[in-house]
Design a protein around this motif. Structure first.
Motif, PDB file in Angstrom:
ATOM      1  N   ASP A  69       9.964  14.071  -2.380  1.00  0.00           N
ATOM      2  CA  ASP A  69       9.245  15.329  -2.189  1.00  0.00           C
ATOM      3  C   ASP A  69       7.946  15.298  -2.986  1.00  0.00           C
ATOM      4  OD1 ASP A  69       9.880  15.826  -4.841  1.00  0.00           O
ATOM      5  OD2 ASP A  69      11.460  17.275  -4.378  1.00  0.00           O
ATOM      6  N   THR A  70       7.237  16.386  -3.019  1.00  0.00           N
ATOM      7  CA  THR A  70       5.921  16.417  -3.657  1.00  0.00           C
ATOM      8  C   THR A  70       5.989  16.316  -5.179  1.00  0.00           C
ATOM      9  OG1 THR A  70       6.000  18.841  -3.567  1.00  0.00           O
ATOM     10  CG2 THR A  70       4.842  17.712  -1.782  1.00  0.00           C
ATOM     11  N   ASN A 109       3.670  22.023   9.278  1.00  0.00           N
ATOM     12  CA  ASN A 109       2.279  21.569   9.168  1.00  0.00           C
ATOM     13  C   ASN A 109       1.772  21.565   7.728  1.00  0.00           C
ATOM     14  OD1 ASN A 109       0.195  20.441  10.702  1.00  0.00           O
ATOM     15  ND2 ASN A 109      -0.993  22.343  10.648  1.00  0.00           N
ATOM     16  N   GLU A 110       2.695  21.536   6.768  1.00  0.00           N
ATOM     17  CA  GLU A 110       2.331  21.466   5.349  1.00  0.00           C
ATOM     18  C   GLU A 110       2.849  20.159   4.773  1.00  0.00           C
ATOM     19  OE1 GLU A 110       0.523  23.511   3.521  1.00  0.00           O
ATOM     20  OE2 GLU A 110       0.206  24.998   5.115  1.00  0.00           O
ATOM     21  N   ASP A 111       2.026  19.540   3.919  1.00  0.00           N
ATOM     22  CA  ASP A 111       2.425  18.309   3.242  1.00  0.00           C
ATOM     23  C   ASP A 111       3.692  18.573   2.423  1.00  0.00           C
ATOM     24  OD1 ASP A 111       2.545  15.908   1.840  1.00  0.00           O
ATOM     25  OD2 ASP A 111       1.038  16.549   0.368  1.00  0.00           O
ATOM     26  N   ALA A 112       4.774  17.805   2.706  1.00  0.00           N
ATOM     27  CA  ALA A 112       6.055  18.066   2.048  1.00  0.00           C
ATOM     28  C   ALA A 112       6.566  16.891   1.224  1.00  0.00           C
ATOM     29  CB  ALA A 112       7.107  18.441   3.098  1.00  0.00           C
ATOM     30  N   GLY A 113       5.900  15.745   1.281  1.00  0.00           N
ATOM     31  CA  GLY A 113       6.363  14.592   0.515  1.00  0.00           C
ATOM     32  C   GLY A 113       5.923  13.292   1.156  1.00  0.00           C
ATOM     33  N   LEU A 114       6.571  12.199   0.744  1.00  0.00           N
ATOM     34  CA  LEU A 114       6.182  10.866   1.199  1.00  0.00           C
ATOM     35  C   LEU A 114       7.385  10.076   1.692  1.00  0.00           C
ATOM     36  CD1 LEU A 114       3.832   9.759  -1.738  1.00  0.00           C
ATOM     37  CD2 LEU A 114       3.115  10.584   0.519  1.00  0.00           C
ATOM     38  N   VAL A 115       7.135   9.239   2.703  1.00  0.00           N
ATOM     39  CA  VAL A 115       8.072   8.181   3.068  1.00  0.00           C
ATOM     40  C   VAL A 115       7.502   6.905   2.451  1.00  0.00           C
ATOM     41  CG1 VAL A 115       9.225   6.946   4.930  1.00  0.00           C
ATOM     42  CG2 VAL A 115       8.552   9.344   5.249  1.00  0.00           C
ATOM     43  N   VAL A 116       8.249   6.299   1.534  1.00  0.00           N
ATOM     44  CA  VAL A 116       7.740   5.177   0.751  1.00  0.00           C
ATOM     45  C   VAL A 116       8.468   3.887   1.151  1.00  0.00           C
ATOM     46  CG1 VAL A 116       7.288   4.255  -1.545  1.00  0.00           C
ATOM     47  CG2 VAL A 116       7.277   6.744  -1.164  1.00  0.00           C
ATOM     48  N   ALA A 117       7.700   2.904   1.632  1.00  0.00           N
ATOM     49  CA  ALA A 117       8.228   1.576   1.934  1.00  0.00           C
ATOM     50  C   ALA A 117       7.829   0.636   0.806  1.00  0.00           C
ATOM     51  CB  ALA A 117       7.691   1.076   3.266  1.00  0.00           C
ATOM     52  N   SER A 118       8.794  -0.094   0.272  1.00  0.00           N
ATOM     53  CA  SER A 118       8.541  -0.996  -0.857  1.00  0.00           C
ATOM     54  C   SER A 118       8.925  -2.424  -0.474  1.00  0.00           C
ATOM     55  CB  SER A 118       9.354  -0.565  -2.083  1.00  0.00           C
ATOM     56  OG  SER A 118       9.084   0.779  -2.420  1.00  0.00           O
ATOM     57  N   PHE A 119       8.176  -3.383  -0.995  1.00  0.00           N
ATOM     58  CA  PHE A 119       8.512  -4.779  -0.720  1.00  0.00           C
ATOM     59  C   PHE A 119       8.068  -5.675  -1.866  1.00  0.00           C
ATOM     60  CE2 PHE A 119       4.283  -4.185   1.074  1.00  0.00           C
ATOM     61  CZ  PHE A 119       3.594  -5.340   0.711  1.00  0.00           C
ATOM     62  N   ASP A 120       8.791  -6.777  -2.004  1.00  0.00           N
ATOM     63  CA  ASP A 120       8.447  -7.835  -2.936  1.00  0.00           C
ATOM     64  C   ASP A 120       7.531  -8.806  -2.191  1.00  0.00           C
ATOM     65  OD1 ASP A 120       8.442 -10.254  -4.463  1.00  0.00           O
ATOM     66  OD2 ASP A 120      10.337  -9.688  -5.404  1.00  0.00           O
ATOM     67  N   PRO A 121       6.346  -9.112  -2.720  1.00  0.00           N
ATOM     68  CA  PRO A 121       5.437 -10.021  -2.005  1.00  0.00           C
ATOM     69  C   PRO A 121       6.064 -11.367  -1.671  1.00  0.00           C
ATOM     70  CG  PRO A 121       4.289  -8.929  -3.803  1.00  0.00           C
ATOM     71  CD  PRO A 121       5.742  -8.567  -3.950  1.00  0.00           C
ATOM     72  N   ARG A 122       7.040 -11.812  -2.453  1.00  0.00           N
ATOM     73  CA  ARG A 122       7.671 -13.093  -2.156  1.00  0.00           C
ATOM     74  C   ARG A 122       8.367 -13.080  -0.803  1.00  0.00           C
ATOM     75  NH1 ARG A 122      10.844 -13.561  -7.826  1.00  0.00           N
ATOM     76  NH2 ARG A 122      11.105 -11.348  -7.274  1.00  0.00           N
ATOM     77  N   ASN A 123       8.898 -11.919  -0.407  1.00  0.00           N
ATOM     78  CA  ASN A 123       9.553 -11.818   0.893  1.00  0.00           C
ATOM     79  C   ASN A 123       8.542 -11.892   2.038  1.00  0.00           C
ATOM     80  OD1 ASN A 123      12.030 -11.478  -0.390  1.00  0.00           O
ATOM     81  ND2 ASN A 123      11.859  -9.248  -0.392  1.00  0.00           N
TER      82      ASN A 123
END
Length: 295
Positions: free
Chosen positions: A107-108, A164-178
């Motif tokens: 969330d925010t 229509n209001e900013d409610a948070g983020l969808v966060v994708a994470s990765f290790d550069p080695r992959n």
């Protein structure tokens, strides 16, 4: 007198007609030639042309494109999800881009609402992404590179909305080695960012290249060549949220390599010769429909 005038007029008309036909034929012939030369030309495709003649850029493109196209594809999918995703969408994202380590919905305030996998392989702090809160109402992404005792992780956050209001983020994470496993020669590629080193390569020059003043360099160009860290590097920049990734490779060896000689076109195999007929033998009957007997 009338017959003479009529004959004269008829002769003049024939002369004009014949002269006009010759001129029309010549004009039409020239028009067809111009049309075939400049408008309706016969298309040809040169499959040997790689489009890039610079050996250094060819080397860089071969290394970074398999990595970059997967990263850009993931960003397009992530950016298209502007509502809180469900578990099925998250599983599909991780299945399609199996080099991702996790996907979280926050969330925010940075509180984690959901996360896949539910138990993270490493602790992640998403607070740094909240520093770019002014970007999210306009549907722009934010990104962060962090390095700790577990290694380097890249986090990319895309905003989602409720009413229509900013409610948070969808966060994708990765290790550069992959992600680097898709590079044909991972050791020959260096990836830095405007936030620090992402992938050092095998040359030991990653830290020095990451320490360059990229904010200043990127004001004037998004790709180029430079002499730095004891080598000659070709580089290409890409936006990742508010920061930029820079792909680099040493091109000295590629530029020194002599071009391979062009391959000759394969020759057509000669047609087999017909066997010679024996002396006194009747001529062979042609293949296909047999000859009818003489009546």
């Amino acid at each position: 007198m009338k017959r003479t005038v009529s004959a004269t007029l008829a002769a003049l008309c024939c002369l004009v007609f014949l002269t006009g036909c010759g001129t029309m034929k010549t004009t039409w012939r020239d028009t067809r030639k111009l049309y075939r030369t400049y408008i309706n030309t016969d298309p040809t495709i040169d499959f040997s042309d790689q489009g890039i003649t610079d050996k250094g850029l060819q080397r860089l493109a071969a290394l970074f494109m398999p990595v970059d196209e997967r990263l850009m594809g993931m960003l397009r999918t992530l950016g298209a999800q502007d509502t809180p995703p469900d578990g099925e969408w998250t599983q599909q994202l991780l299945g399609k881009y199996d080099w991702l380590s996790s996907v979280a919905v926050i969330d925010t305030t940075g509180a984690v609402l959901s996360q896949v996998p539910s138990v993270a392989m490493r602790p992640l702090d998403y607070a740094g992404l909240l520093e770019y809160a002014d970007r999210y109402p306009t549907r722009k992404m934010g990104a962060q590179v962090k390095t700790d005792e577990f290694g380097t992780v890249v986090m990319v956050g895309a905003p989602y909305f409720k009413h229509n209001e900013d409610a948070g983020l969808v966060v994708a994470s990765f290790d550069p080695r992959n992600l680097m496993r898709f590079c044909p020669e991972p050791g020959a590629l260096v990836v830095v960012s405007t936030q620090g080193l992402v992938w050092p390569g095998d040359g030991g020059q990653g830290e020095a290249l990451a320490g360059l003043k990229w904010d200043e360099i990127l004001k004037g160009a998004v790709q180029g060549e430079m002499a730095a860290a004891g080598g000659e590097y070709a580089w290409q920049a890409r936006f990742l949220g508010q920061m930029e990734l820079i792909y680099l490779t040493d091109i000295r060896e590629a530029k020194a390599r002599k071009p391979e000689p062009p391959k000759a076109a394969p020759e057509a195999a000669p047609a087999p010769e017909a066997p010679a007929a024996a002396p006194g033998a009747a001529p062979a009957e042609p293949t296909g429909i047999p000859m009818a007997p003489a009546s």
